[in-house]
Motif scaffolding. Structure first.
Motif, PDB file in Angstrom:
ATOM      1  N   ARG A 115       0.777  -1.211   0.240  1.00 26.96           N
ATOM      2  CA  ARG A 115      -0.285  -0.309   0.056  1.00 26.96           C
ATOM      3  C   ARG A 115       0.528   1.544   0.509  1.00 26.96           C
ATOM      4  N   ARG A 174      -1.988  -7.914  -3.545  1.00 28.62           N
ATOM      5  CA  ARG A 174      -3.339  -7.069  -3.206  1.00 28.62           C
ATOM      6  C   ARG A 174      -2.147  -5.531  -3.013  1.00 28.62           C
ATOM      7  N   THR A 231      -1.944  -1.115  -3.726  1.00 27.82           N
ATOM      8  CA  THR A 231      -2.631  -0.105  -3.920  1.00 27.82           C
ATOM      9  C   THR A 231      -1.717   0.490  -3.728  1.00 27.82           C
ATOM     10  N   VAL A 251      -7.795   6.790  -5.190  1.00 30.84           N
ATOM     11  CA  VAL A 251      -7.101   5.695  -5.210  1.00 30.84           C
ATOM     12  C   VAL A 251      -6.942   5.621  -6.860  1.00 30.84           C
ATOM     13  N   LEU A 252      -5.289   5.772  -6.693  1.00 24.81           N
ATOM     14  CA  LEU A 252      -5.095   5.602  -8.612  1.00 24.81           C
ATOM     15  C   LEU A 252      -5.245   3.710  -8.684  1.00 24.81           C
ATOM     16  N   LEU A 253      -4.930   2.980  -8.103  1.00 23.26           N
ATOM     17  CA  LEU A 253      -4.744   1.645  -8.557  1.00 23.26           C
ATOM     18  C   LEU A 253      -4.697   1.133  -7.313  1.00 23.26           C
ATOM     19  N   ASP A 254      -5.579  -0.045  -7.438  1.00 20.11           N
ATOM     20  CA  ASP A 254      -6.318  -1.473  -6.577  1.00 20.11           C
ATOM     21  C   ASP A 254      -6.192  -2.942  -7.439  1.00 20.11           C
ATOM     22  N   GLN A 255      -5.414  -3.415  -7.204  1.00 21.28           N
ATOM     23  CA  GLN A 255      -5.264  -4.443  -8.275  1.00 21.28           C
ATOM     24  C   GLN A 255      -5.066  -5.590  -6.986  1.00 21.28           C
ATOM     25  N   GLU A 256      -6.036  -6.726  -7.558  1.00 17.62           N
ATOM     26  CA  GLU A 256      -5.406  -8.036  -6.636  1.00 17.62           C
ATOM     27  C   GLU A 256      -4.950  -9.368  -8.024  1.00 17.62           C
ATOM     28  N   LEU A 257      -4.036  -9.846  -7.015  1.00 20.56           N
ATOM     29  CA  LEU A 257      -4.008 -11.281  -8.369  1.00 20.56           C
ATOM     30  C   LEU A 257      -3.970 -12.341  -7.529  1.00 20.56           C
ATOM     31  N   PRO A 262      -8.909 -19.061  -7.739  1.00 18.95           N
ATOM     32  CA  PRO A 262      -9.906 -18.828  -8.469  1.00 18.95           C
ATOM     33  C   PRO A 262      -8.992 -19.446  -9.537  1.00 18.95           C
ATOM     34  N   GLN A 293       4.793  -5.024 -12.174  1.00 18.33           N
ATOM     35  CA  GLN A 293       4.320  -4.579 -12.822  1.00 18.33           C
ATOM     36  C   GLN A 293       5.546  -2.969 -12.331  1.00 18.33           C
ATOM     37  N   LEU A 315       1.023   3.458 -14.963  1.00 16.86           N
ATOM     38  CA  LEU A 315       1.281   2.000 -15.214  1.00 16.86           C
ATOM     39  C   LEU A 315       1.794   1.250 -16.372  1.00 16.86           C
ATOM     40  N   THR A 348       2.277  -2.906 -17.540  1.00 18.44           N
ATOM     41  CA  THR A 348       2.482  -4.045 -17.149  1.00 18.44           C
ATOM     42  C   THR A 348       3.021  -5.034 -17.948  1.00 18.44           C
TER      43      THR A 348
END
Lengths: 264, 225
Positions: free
Chosen positions: A139, A169, A171, A178-184, A191, A208, A241, A243
């Motif tokens: 974060r 995650r 953030t 919030v500019l970026l909030d990503q989960e992998l 999943p 990234q 960003l 990626t």
């Protein structure tokens, strides 16, 4: 729990809790001082020699890990006018804990960037080793006028090894937004579809590069394709960003390094 | 709650412009990652548990009437790395809002249109439209999740000449995953009042984001995204 027999205690997941902290502040002579530089347990911090106004700090793993059950935290902060660059001495390996059902490990990174300061957060890659389970959260809070360069690289398994379960995650907040909030999530237990054609399609390295800079407010770079599996995209605020996915960590680094040279 | 309203909103023929988008399938077909029914299924499953879960969470939160649709809209920006995909989501949101206001006139939809003259993001509009239609958060979540897979499945019929029966069978095989994603989305949406928007899923799919940006740069393409 009333079970206090020695055998039960030995079997209980005895994870390490440790926090490392670094704070950077202008030293009044054009350089940067580190009023806080504090490691703990497996996390050691070393200031290294560097020319220029920035303080350079290396995160040195004093033990292997994180192992299942560990909870490690790294906090880095810059005060107004400070310039800090944090790297790591080696890759971080997420390892399995002891026993069949060792709990997930946690690794939390908290970055705070004040106005008119710069933080380069450039650790080496994180390798998710077979049988491990790690939850990483990063974060970053960047104040108006602050500069952040953040690189994150994840490699799924050592060479020709299936990965463990890796959930991460990221953030990034800028001012109040919030500019970026990503989960992998990848690996066994993630999943379904994580390795399929929409998500990773067999690539074993994903990373990234985030750059937040006040200059991007007036002059944001246009979205760009940086190769077959890499793109640059402006964020909804003064940031960009990059990626990328790649077959391995080495090729991923090449893409992110090129981007860093070009946009920072 | 009216089952009829759900059928109207979820109908692929609902005039909201979705048919012009492939949900990343066109880029995946061109890259050779989707070549037939099995890889379409893998593609859809991956998209459902990432983009689909995120959209369903946002739609459910909007359907719950979470105040601060502007904050939800901002969350879509933060959850969508690709500028091309953010642009597509706004365009789809604008089209859905037009259709939604005509179908289920409501002060909330009017307010949304006033607040976002350039278009709000599609999942936020979808949740608000569901609410205007008298539907609940689970309905909104199912609609959002389902369209993240029905779009690519329909597109691949056109892109690869895939047998439409096979494409529909793929969707049927995703049924349990759809249930799981919609349920997770609704649970997350219910946590928003207490925990804030960070409670919403943020799952991402790197290749969808990368492919989305690359696709937008193609000079000629069949689908808008």
């Amino acid at each position: 729990m009333t079970s206090s027999a020695p055998a039960a205690r030995a079997l209980a997941p005895a994870g390490v809790r440790a926090t490392a902290r670094v704070t950077a502040r202008p030293d009044g002579r054009g350089g940067t001082a580190l009023p806080v530089l504090q490691g703990e347990g497996p996390l050691a911090l070393r200031r290294t020699r560097a020319a220029g106004p920035a303080a350079h700090v290396l995160l040195v793993g004093a033990m292997s890990g994180p192992l299942g059950g560990d909870h490690l935290t790294v906090e880095a902060a810059t005060e107004p006018g400070a310039h800090l660059r944090v790297g790591s001495a080696a890759a971080t390996m997420a390892l399995p804990g002891q026993g069949e059902a060792s709990p997930e490990a946690r690794y939390d990174v908290r970055l705070t960037v004040a106005a008119d300061s710069t933080l380069h957060w450039l650790p080496e890659q994180l390798i998710s080793v077979r049988g491990s389970a790690l939850h990483v959260t990063t974060r970053a809070d960047v104040a108006e006028g602050g500069h952040l360069i953040l690189r994150e690289e994840q490699t799924l398994g050592r060479t020709a090894e299936p990965p463990g379960l890796l959930r991460s995650r990221l953030t990034v907040r800028h001012a109040d937004r919030v500019l970026l909030d990503q989960e992998l999530a990848c690996g066994p237990g993630a999943p379904a579809g994580w390795d399929g054609p929409a998500v990773l399609a067999g690539h074993r390295a994903v990373g990234q590069l985030v750059v937040v800079s006040p200059e991007f407010r007036t002059n944001p770079p246009a979205a760009a394709v940086l190769g077959e599996h890499a793109t640059l995209t402006p964020l909804a605020g003064p940031g960009i960003l990059v990626t990328a996915v790649a077959p391995d960590g080495l090729r991923l680094r090449r893409i992110l390094d090129e981007a860093r040279e070009r946009w920072t | 709650m009216s089952r009829a309203a759900l059928l109207i909103l979820a109908d692929g023929r609902f005039p909201a412009g979705g048919h012009a988008h492939s949900g990343g399938a066109e880029a995946a077909v061109k890259a050779g990652r989707v070549t037939g029914a099995p890889s379409l299924e893998d593609f859809c499953r991956g998209r459902l548990h990432t983009t689909g879960l995120v959209s369903a969470g946002l739609a459910a939160a909007a359907a719950l009437g979470a105040d601060g649709r502007a904050a939800l809209d901002e969350a879509v920006d933060a959850h969508t790395r690709s500028l091309a995909l953010r642009t597509a989501a706004r365009k789809l949101g604008r089209q859905l809002l037009r259709a939604g206001r005509a179908t289920w006139p409501s002060p909330e939809l009017d307010a949304l249109a006033r607040a976002f003259p350039k278009g709000a993001h599609q999942p936020v509009v979808l949740g608000t439209t569901a609410r205007a239609a008298g539907l609940g958060p689970a309905d909104a979540a199912y609609c959002a999740a389902y369209e993240t897979v029905s779009g690519p499945a329909t597109a691949v019929v056109r892109l690869l000449g895939l047998d439409p029966f096979e494409a529909t069978a793929v969707l049927a095989r995703l049924g349990a995953d759809l249930d799981e994603v919609a349920a997770a989305a609704v649970r997350a949406a219910h946590r928003v009042p207490e925990e804030g928007l960070h409670a919403l899923p943020a799952a991402s799919a790197p290749l969808l984001e990368i492919g989305g940006e690359a696709h937008a740069a193609w000079p000629v393409r069949l689908f808008a995204s």
